[in-house]
Motif scaffolding. Structure first.
Motif: not given
Length: 277
Positions: A135-153, A257-263
Motif C-alpha cells: 500500500s505504501i508503494f502504491m501510494k507513492q506510485i499514485c503520487e507520481g502518476v498524479d503529478y504527471m497527469h497534472s502536467q498533462n503527461i 489473495f486469501d489474506q488480501i483485504s477486500d479494500e
C-alpha cells in the motif's frame, strides 16, 4: 527473509534530490569535460549507463548514453528530455543534464537510484511484501502518476520494472523511463500501439483513444502483481495476453489473495475497468 520497511514517508522526505534546473541539451559538447565517468552500471538495447561524478560539485549521478545514429532515435530522446524538464517531482526520476555529440549518441545525466527495480522484489522469494508495504508503494506510485497527469503527461509504460527503489530494503520509490511518455491534450484524439502487453490497457490493444485512465489501468495491474506475485492477464503468448486484456479477464481466485483485504481488491477492481465513465 528480507522484510520491507512499513513506515510511511516522513516530512522532509518529499524533496527532489537537487534544486530545480533548467535543462538545455548541450550540443557538440563532450560530457567528460564536466563529469568523470566511473563504473558501468548496466547496458541494454538503448545503450549504456555509468555512474559519474560532476567535477565542479562532486555530486554522484548516472550517465545514460543512448545510441542516436538514426534521426528518429534523436527525436525520441529530445522528446524525453522535453518531458523530463517538466517532471520535477520527488516520486519521478530527475534529469540533471543532457548532451548531444551530434553524431552517434546522446547522454542524459540523471539522479542516481541504487535500490534496484521493484520487480526484482516481486520475483525474489527472499523479499516479504506485506499488504501494508504494498500500500505504501502504491501510494507513492499514485503520487507520481498524479503529478504527471497534472502536467498533462501520460507515462504509457507503467510496470514494476519502471519503478525503482531508492534503497535496498526501504519502501521509497521513483518512477522512471519516460521514453514512451506523451503530452496529452484531452480535446484531441490520441492513439498508441506500444507498451508491454501484460500491463497495457484495452484501448492500447484495440488502438482506440487513450486518456489518463490508460495509465491508471496499468497501476491496477501493478497492484495486482505486487499483492500476489501473479500477472492477471498473462497468457502463453503476447496474442493471448492481449486477448485477455481486451476481455478484462482476471480474478482473485488464487490462494495468494486469501489474506488480501477486500479494500485492496476493490482498489484493483476500480482500476481494471473495461468500460470507463
Amino acid at each position: 527473509m528480507i522484510y520491507i520497511d512499513e513506515t510511511e514517508p516522513e516530512e522532509g522526505e518529499t524533496e527532489t534530490p537537487f534544486e530545480p534546473r533548467k535543462i538545455f541539451v548541450k550540443k557538440g559538447k563532450d560530457i567528460k569535460e564536466e563529469y568523470t565517468l566511473l563504473e558501468e552500471l548496466g547496458r541494454g538495447k538503448f545503450g549504456t549507463v555509468y555512474k559519474c561524478s560532476e567535477k565542479e560539485t562532486g555530486r554522484i549521478l548516472a550517465a545514460k548514453f543512448i545510441t542516436t545514429t538514426r534521426a528518429d532515435d534523436r527525436k525520441d530522446v529530445e522528446r524525453e528530455v522535453d518531458i523530463m524538464r517538466i517532471l520535477q517531482h520527488p516520486r519521478l526520476l530527475q534529469l540533471y543534464d543532457a548532451y548531444d555529440d551530434e553524431k552517434k549518441q546522446m547522454c542524459l545525466v540523471l539522479e542516481l537510484i541504487e535500490g534496484g527495480e521493484l520487480f526484482e522484489r516481486v520475483i525474489d522469494d527472499d523479499f516479504v511484501l506485506t499488504e501494508k508495504a504494498c500500500s505504501i508503494f502504491m501510494k507513492q506510485i499514485c503520487e507520481g502518476v498524479d503529478y504527471m497527469h497534472s502536467q498533462n503527461i501520460l507515462h504509457l509504460d507503467m510496470k514494476p520494472e519502471n519503478v525503482l527503489c531508492v534503497s535496498k530494503t526501504g519502501n521509497r520509490i521513483k518512477l522512471i523511463d519516460f521514453g514512451f511518455a506523451r503530452k496529452y491534450e484531452p480535446n484531441k484524439k490520441m492513439q498508441v500501439l506500444f507498451g508491454t502487453p501484460e500491463f497495457v490497457a484495452p484501448e492500447v490493444v484495440n488502438f482506440e483513444r487513450i486518456s489518463y485512465g490508460t495509465d491508471m489501468w496499468s497501476v491496477g495491474v501493478i497492484c495486482y502483481v505486487l499483492l500476489s506475485g501473479l500477472s492477471p492477464f498473462m497468457g502463453d503468448s503476447d496474442l493471448e495476453t492481449m486477448a485477455n486484456v481486451t476481455k478484462a479477464a482476471y480474478d482473485f481466485d488464487d490462494e495468494s489473495f486469501d489474506q488480501i483485504s477486500d479494500e485492496a481488491k476493490d482498489f484493483i477492481a476500480k482500476l481494471l475497468l473495461k468500460e470507463r465513465p
